[in-house]
Design an enzyme around this catalytic site. Structure first.
Site, PDB file in Angstrom:
ATOM      1  N   ALA A  24      45.341  34.085  39.393  1.00  0.00           N
ATOM      2  CA  ALA A  24      46.412  33.104  39.522  1.00  0.00           C
ATOM      3  C   ALA A  24      45.857  31.765  39.048  1.00  0.00           C
ATOM      4  O   ALA A  24      44.636  31.554  39.054  1.00  0.00           O
ATOM      5  CB  ALA A  24      46.857  33.015  40.973  1.00  0.00           C
ATOM      6  N   GLY A  32      44.526  37.668  40.832  1.00  0.00           N
ATOM      7  CA  GLY A  32      45.854  38.105  40.400  1.00  0.00           C
ATOM      8  C   GLY A  32      45.817  39.010  39.176  1.00  0.00           C
ATOM      9  O   GLY A  32      46.738  39.796  38.951  1.00  0.00           O
ATOM     10  N   GLU A  90      45.143  42.401  40.418  1.00  0.00           N
ATOM     11  CA  GLU A  90      46.367  42.833  41.113  1.00  0.00           C
ATOM     12  C   GLU A  90      47.453  43.262  40.123  1.00  0.00           C
ATOM     13  O   GLU A  90      48.147  44.258  40.350  1.00  0.00           O
ATOM     14  CB  GLU A  90      46.869  41.692  42.008  1.00  0.00           C
ATOM     15  CG  GLU A  90      45.934  41.438  43.181  1.00  0.00           C
ATOM     16  CD  GLU A  90      46.237  40.137  43.917  1.00  0.00           C
ATOM     17  OE1 GLU A  90      46.361  39.090  43.255  1.00  0.00           O
ATOM     18  OE2 GLU A  90      46.353  40.178  45.145  1.00  0.00           O
ATOM     19  N   GLU A 109      39.147  35.755  45.737  1.00  0.00           N
ATOM     20  CA  GLU A 109      39.942  34.712  46.407  1.00  0.00           C
ATOM     21  C   GLU A 109      39.199  34.024  47.547  1.00  0.00           C
ATOM     22  O   GLU A 109      39.327  32.816  47.737  1.00  0.00           O
ATOM     23  CB  GLU A 109      41.253  35.308  46.933  1.00  0.00           C
ATOM     24  CG  GLU A 109      42.299  35.598  45.862  1.00  0.00           C
ATOM     25  CD  GLU A 109      42.148  36.957  45.212  1.00  0.00           C
ATOM     26  OE1 GLU A 109      41.107  37.620  45.407  1.00  0.00           O
ATOM     27  OE2 GLU A 109      43.076  37.367  44.496  1.00  0.00           O
TER      28      GLU A 109
HETATM   29  N1  DAK Z   1      43.174  29.388  36.728  1.00  0.00           N
HETATM   30  C1  DAK Z   1      43.286  28.344  35.888  1.00  0.00           C
HETATM   31  N2  DAK Z   1      42.460  28.134  34.851  1.00  0.00           N
HETATM   32  C2  DAK Z   1      41.487  29.045  34.639  1.00  0.00           C
HETATM   33  C3  DAK Z   1      41.310  30.176  35.479  1.00  0.00           C
HETATM   34  C4  DAK Z   1      42.229  30.344  36.566  1.00  0.00           C
HETATM   35  N3  DAK Z   1      42.187  31.401  37.377  1.00  0.00           N
HETATM   36  N4  DAK Z   1      40.249  30.879  35.034  1.00  0.00           N
HETATM   37  C5  DAK Z   1      39.798  30.224  33.956  1.00  0.00           C
HETATM   38  N5  DAK Z   1      40.531  29.119  33.719  1.00  0.00           N
HETATM   39  C6  DAK Z   1      40.360  28.141  32.652  1.00  0.00           C
HETATM   40  C7  DAK Z   1      39.121  27.271  32.901  1.00  0.00           C
HETATM   41  O1  DAK Z   1      39.437  26.232  33.786  1.00  0.00           O
HETATM   42  C8  DAK Z   1      38.821  26.795  31.505  1.00  0.00           C
HETATM   43  O2  DAK Z   1      39.730  25.761  31.180  1.00  0.00           O
HETATM   44  P1  DAK Z   1      39.226  24.430  30.378  1.00  0.00           P
HETATM   45  O3  DAK Z   1      38.123  23.864  31.199  1.00  0.00           O
HETATM   46  O4  DAK Z   1      38.737  24.949  29.040  1.00  0.00           O
HETATM   47  O5  DAK Z   1      40.445  23.552  30.298  1.00  0.00           O
HETATM   48  C9  DAK Z   1      39.187  27.976  30.633  1.00  0.00           C
HETATM   49  O6  DAK Z   1      40.062  28.794  31.419  1.00  0.00           O
HETATM   50  C10 DAK Z   1      37.963  28.825  30.264  1.00  0.00           C
HETATM   51  O7  DAK Z   1      37.299  29.165  31.461  1.00  0.00           O
HETATM   52  P2  DAK Z   1      35.734  28.899  31.699  1.00  0.00           P
HETATM   53  O8  DAK Z   1      35.262  27.734  30.883  1.00  0.00           O
HETATM   54  O9  DAK Z   1      35.493  28.863  33.174  1.00  0.00           O
HETATM   55  O10 DAK Z   1      35.099  30.225  31.073  1.00  0.00           O
HETATM   56  P3  DAK Z   1      33.739  30.936  31.494  1.00  0.00           P
HETATM   57  O11 DAK Z   1      33.500  31.972  30.451  1.00  0.00           O
HETATM   58  O12 DAK Z   1      32.665  29.940  31.745  1.00  0.00           O
HETATM   59  O13 DAK Z   1      34.070  31.675  32.867  1.00  0.00           O
HETATM   60  C11 DAK Z   1      35.387  32.988  34.395  1.00  0.00           C
HETATM   61  C12 DAK Z   1      35.016  32.689  32.905  1.00  0.00           C
HETATM   62  C13 DAK Z   1      36.546  33.991  34.415  1.00  0.00           C
HETATM   63  C14 DAK Z   1      34.168  33.617  35.105  1.00  0.00           C
HETATM   64  C15 DAK Z   1      35.768  31.651  35.081  1.00  0.00           C
HETATM   65  O14 DAK Z   1      36.762  31.003  34.289  1.00  0.00           O
HETATM   66  C16 DAK Z   1      36.299  31.838  36.467  1.00  0.00           C
HETATM   67  O15 DAK Z   1      35.566  32.070  37.414  1.00  0.00           O
HETATM   68  N6  DAK Z   1      37.632  31.720  36.585  1.00  0.00           N
HETATM   69  C17 DAK Z   1      38.284  31.818  37.874  1.00  0.00           C
HETATM   70  C18 DAK Z   1      38.341  33.260  38.321  1.00  0.00           C
HETATM   71  C19 DAK Z   1      38.973  33.404  39.674  1.00  0.00           C
HETATM   72  O16 DAK Z   1      38.429  32.870  40.670  1.00  0.00           O
HETATM   73  N7  DAK Z   1      40.061  34.078  39.702  1.00  0.00           N
HETATM   74  C20 DAK Z   1      40.807  34.291  40.943  1.00  0.00           C
HETATM   75  C21 DAK Z   1      41.808  33.214  41.047  1.00  0.00           C
HETATM   76  S1  DAK Z   1      42.506  33.194  42.645  1.00  0.00           S
HETATM   77  C22 DAK Z   1      48.474  33.457  46.641  1.00  0.00           C
HETATM   78  C23 DAK Z   1      48.909  33.764  45.402  1.00  0.00           C
HETATM   79  C24 DAK Z   1      48.029  34.236  44.491  1.00  0.00           C
HETATM   80  C25 DAK Z   1      46.723  34.392  44.803  1.00  0.00           C
HETATM   81  C26 DAK Z   1      46.294  34.066  46.063  1.00  0.00           C
HETATM   82  C27 DAK Z   1      47.163  33.640  46.990  1.00  0.00           C
HETATM   83  N8  DAK Z   1      49.367  32.911  47.543  1.00  0.00           N
HETATM   84  C28 DAK Z   1      50.323  31.994  47.021  1.00  0.00           C
HETATM   85  C29 DAK Z   1      49.161  33.092  48.957  1.00  0.00           C
HETATM   86  C30 DAK Z   1      45.807  34.781  43.806  1.00  0.00           C
HETATM   87  C31 DAK Z   1      44.646  34.124  43.719  1.00  0.00           C
HETATM   88  C32 DAK Z   1      43.794  34.246  42.562  1.00  0.00           C
HETATM   89  O17 DAK Z   1      44.016  34.973  41.624  1.00  0.00           O
END
Ligand code: DAK
Length: 264
Positions: free
Chosen positions: A69, A114, A117, A137
């Site tokens: 997400a 997400g 998911e 998360e």
């Molecule tokens: N959201 C927004 N932007 C994201 C992103 C994300 N999930 N993942 C990556 N990006 C963006 C980065 O900010 C970066 O943007 P700029 O800085 O270039 O503007 C660009 O994509 C490239 O990412 P990185 O520079 O970080 O690339 P790396 O190769 O260094 O790293 C990575 C790749 C996938 C390991 C890293 O980007 C990362 O850790 N991303 C986050 C992964 C993550 O934590 N995903 C889970 C998200 S939480 C709910 C509803 C939904 C959910 C929960 C609750 N409710 C409403 C209750 C769901 C939650 C989730 O999915």
């Protein structure tokens, strides 16, 4: 059907379709716009007026399927907005799960939060050897919001799912295959997409009605006891006997020819 979207791409080639989450710069993170566009599209696809026989869900670019997400958008959400966001995402995973044709998730890189998911709401998952799965998360002070607490446990077992959710750790391809999350892996995106198309083609030679009902009965049974699920199976087994496809399939077998199914 309108295919004029900004954050997703929908392409139909013959009997099959490819749906791509199209925010490559943000690693295809799911923001509200993606979810709204997905809802518009999936609500239409659910009726399947175009007679689609199979679909691939993938992410734009080579780095990510969906990196979760959109964390940037979630940062400022109120509890009410977060509830609405989760509800919309959950609706989309349900719509995806219930599409009346098979959907293969082709995971081309990160499938986190997400993203994992969304992949789990497809019928099964193909992935590249570099794919990475996870539900990170808790590292962000969140819990999964698009069905991860439910579908992962059903797919890989409750205790394994708890270990994955509580640690938030990454899962590489060998482990993802060992636990049954991923069905097959490939050395390139091209090989994966070709294999997914071959699988959909193979499935499309069968009765579309029987495939759709198999999917519906299996999904329904997932939430029932075995004996309740068997009742649902018997109900549809009975109903399918009044279909054209059942008469054609069995007749073609007896006549030693290939069946010409109509999906009704
Ligand atoms: N959201 C927004 N932007 C994201 C992103 C994300 N999930 N993942 C990556 N990006 C963006 C980065 O900010 C970066 O943007 P700029 O800085 O270039 O503007 C660009 O994509 C490239 O990412 P990185 O520079 O970080 O690339 P790396 O190769 O260094 O790293 C990575 C790749 C996938 C390991 C890293 O980007 C990362 O850790 N991303 C986050 C992964 C993550 O934590 N995903 C889970 C998200 S939480 C709910 C509803 C939904 C959910 C929960 C609750 N409710 C409403 C209750 C769901 C939650 C989730 O999915």
């Amino acid at each position: 059907m309108s295919t004029n979207f900004e954050t997703i791409k929908f392409e139909k080639n013959g009997d099959f379709a490819v749906l791509t989450i199209n925010r490559e710069k943000s690693l295809n993170a799911l923001n509200s716009q993606v979810h709204m566009e997905l809802k518009d599209l999936l609500s239409v696809l659910k009726e399947n007026v175009d007679g689609i026989k199979g679909m691939i869900l993938t992410g734009a670019g080579e780095k990510a399927f969906i990196a979760g997400a959109d964390i940037v958008e979630m940062t400022d959400m109120t509890s009410d907005e977060a509830y609405d966001f989760a509800t919309l995402g959950q609706e989309n995973t349900l719509l995806m799960e219930e599409l009346p044709f098979p959907v293969i998730a082709c995971v081309n890189g990160f499938a986190l939060g997400g993203g994992c998911e969304m992949a789990m709401s497809c019928d099964f998952i193909y992935a590249t050897e570099t794919a990475v799965f996870g539900q990170p998360e808790v590292k962000l002070g969140l819990i999964p919001g698009f069905g991860g607490t439910q579908r992962l446990a059903k797919l890989v077992g409750r205790n394994k799912a708890k270990e994955i959710l509580y640690t938030g750790r990454n899962i590489k391809i060998d482990e993802a295959k060992d636990m049954g999350l991923v069905v097959k892996s490939f050395s390139s995106i091209e090989d994966m997409m070709n294999a997914a198309n071959e699988t959909l083609t193979k499935i499309s030679h069968n009765s579309p009605l029987a495939v759709a009902l198999s999917k519906h009965v299996m999904n329904t049974g997932n939430d029932l006891t075995v004996s309740e699920g068997l009742e649902v199976e018997a109900k549809y087994f009975g109903e399918i006997f009044s279909s054209y496809d059942m008469k054609e399939g069995t007749k073609a077998f007896v006549e030693k020819r290939r069946a010409e199914f109509k999906g009704k």
